[in-house]
Scaffold this active site. Structure first.
Site, PDB file in Angstrom:
ATOM      1  NE  ARG A 196      -3.859  -2.224   0.196  1.00  0.00           N
ATOM      2  CZ  ARG A 196      -3.832  -3.410  -0.426  1.00  0.00           C
ATOM      3  NH1 ARG A 196      -2.827  -3.685  -1.248  1.00  0.00           N
ATOM      4  NH2 ARG A 196      -4.794  -4.295  -0.257  1.00  0.00           N
ATOM      5  CB  SER A 223      -9.554  -2.452   3.129  1.00  0.00           C
ATOM      6  OG  SER A 223      -9.996  -3.676   2.587  1.00  0.00           O
ATOM      7  CD  GLU A 236      -6.012  -0.687   2.195  1.00  0.00           C
ATOM      8  OE1 GLU A 236      -6.523  -0.920   1.094  1.00  0.00           O
ATOM      9  OE2 GLU A 236      -5.732  -1.574   3.017  1.00  0.00           O
TER      10      GLU A 236
END
Length: 307
Positions: free
Chosen positions: A166, A215, A297
């Site tokens: 990420r 998410s 995230e």
């Protein structure tokens, strides 16, 4: 603000809540929708150095705070949504939805099926090294083209982005305009069937009919520096949230999904403050119960409060 002339569109005080998936957030001081790459480069070249720039994709992985964003928000559109396939390479504009890239590639017998269920557009997928079902952007990306904050067009090899879980090292203020992927050959019908299965699995396990940003927190362990996941040892964020008793927990109009507790929802007219406060509460409770420090995230940008 004294702004350069453009061929695209400039809008002052643009309400960003209408273009984020969570439907929250204050205004952009200025929204710029460039006509094409030349328009973007000319604008950034002429824009005073002190004016901050924020590239905005489809707003799928984002909380814009209630006070909005200072400076210029750049949102790419029609001039950046092309897809072409050259042999084993798929070249996609930064504004193309990930799902569209997957489907176009599959129809041409090229496998980028992992992109099918990833929300958002190509620019965001590269910036976040998005991944699903064990495949990541890092596994397929060859290079990107971008326009720097100074207005220079550059080509950046994937290796120079330092793609990790990420994460990417795109320079601050840099606007990604195109990405080149390497895709293995596959049977179009088999690839289409695989994507149908992925969509069915996603819809069965995630609240895709609700206002969410995907998410909320990164999985805490089990990832290498390449962004690959070790599914054997991976600890899931949803599990530690569930273990902390926060499935379905609400604060104001925000809720941690009953269906998938790592999805933060705008359940009933939530503000950005509701959403971020609930997320921070989840981080605190998970740390208290498990000693695990969850990391966001979802990107959170802009100013708190409303002017």
């Amino acid at each position: 603000m004294d702004l350069p002339d453009v061929r695209g569109k400039l809008t002052e005080g643009f309400d960003l809540s209408g273009v984020t998936w969570l439907r929250v957030g204050g205004p952009a001081e200025v929204l710029f929708q460039p006509a094409d790459e030349d328009d973007l480069a000319a604008f950034l070249t002429a824009l005073p150095d002190g004016v901050p720039v924020f590239p905005l994709g489809l707003g799928s992985n984002l909380i814009v705070r209630d006070g909005g964003i200072d400076g210029v928000v750049i949102r790419l559109g029609r001039g950046f949504n092309g897809i072409r396939i050259e042999g084993g390479r798929v070249i996609a504009g930064a504004a193309v939805p990930d799902a569209m890239v997957a489907k176009k590639a599959a129809a041409a017998g090229r496998d980028l099926t992992f992109l099918r269920t990833i929300p958002g557009a190509v620019g965001g997928a590269v910036r976040m090294n998005a991944g699903c079902y064990g495949s990541y952007v890092a596994d397929h990306l060859v290079e990107v083209r971008a326009v720097t904050r100074a207005g220079a067009a550059v080509t950046i090899p994937a290796a120079d982005l330092n793609l990790a879980y990420r994460h990417s090292d795109l320079p601050e203020g840099c606007v990604l305009v195109e990405a080149v992927f390497e895709a293995e050959a596959g049977d179009p019908d088999a690839l289409a069937a695989r994507m149908e299965e992925q969509v069915a699995k996603r819809d069965a396990t995630q609240p895709t009919d609700k206002l969410s940003a995907g998410s909320t927190f990164r999985n805490p362990v089990g990832h290498s520096s390449t962004g690959r996941a070790d599914d054997t040892h991976e600890l899931k964020a949803w599990k530690v949230i569930d273990d902390a008793g926060l499935r379905g927990h609400r604060l104001g109009g925000a809720e941690m999904s009953q269906k998938h507790p790592n999805f933060l929802l705008n359940a009933k007219n939530a503000t950005a403050e509701d959403l971020e406060t609930l997320g921070e509460l989840v981080r605190e409770k998970v740390f208290q119960t498990s000693g695990i420090q969850l990391e966001w995230e979802i990107r959170r940008v802009g100013k708190t409060g409303r002017g």
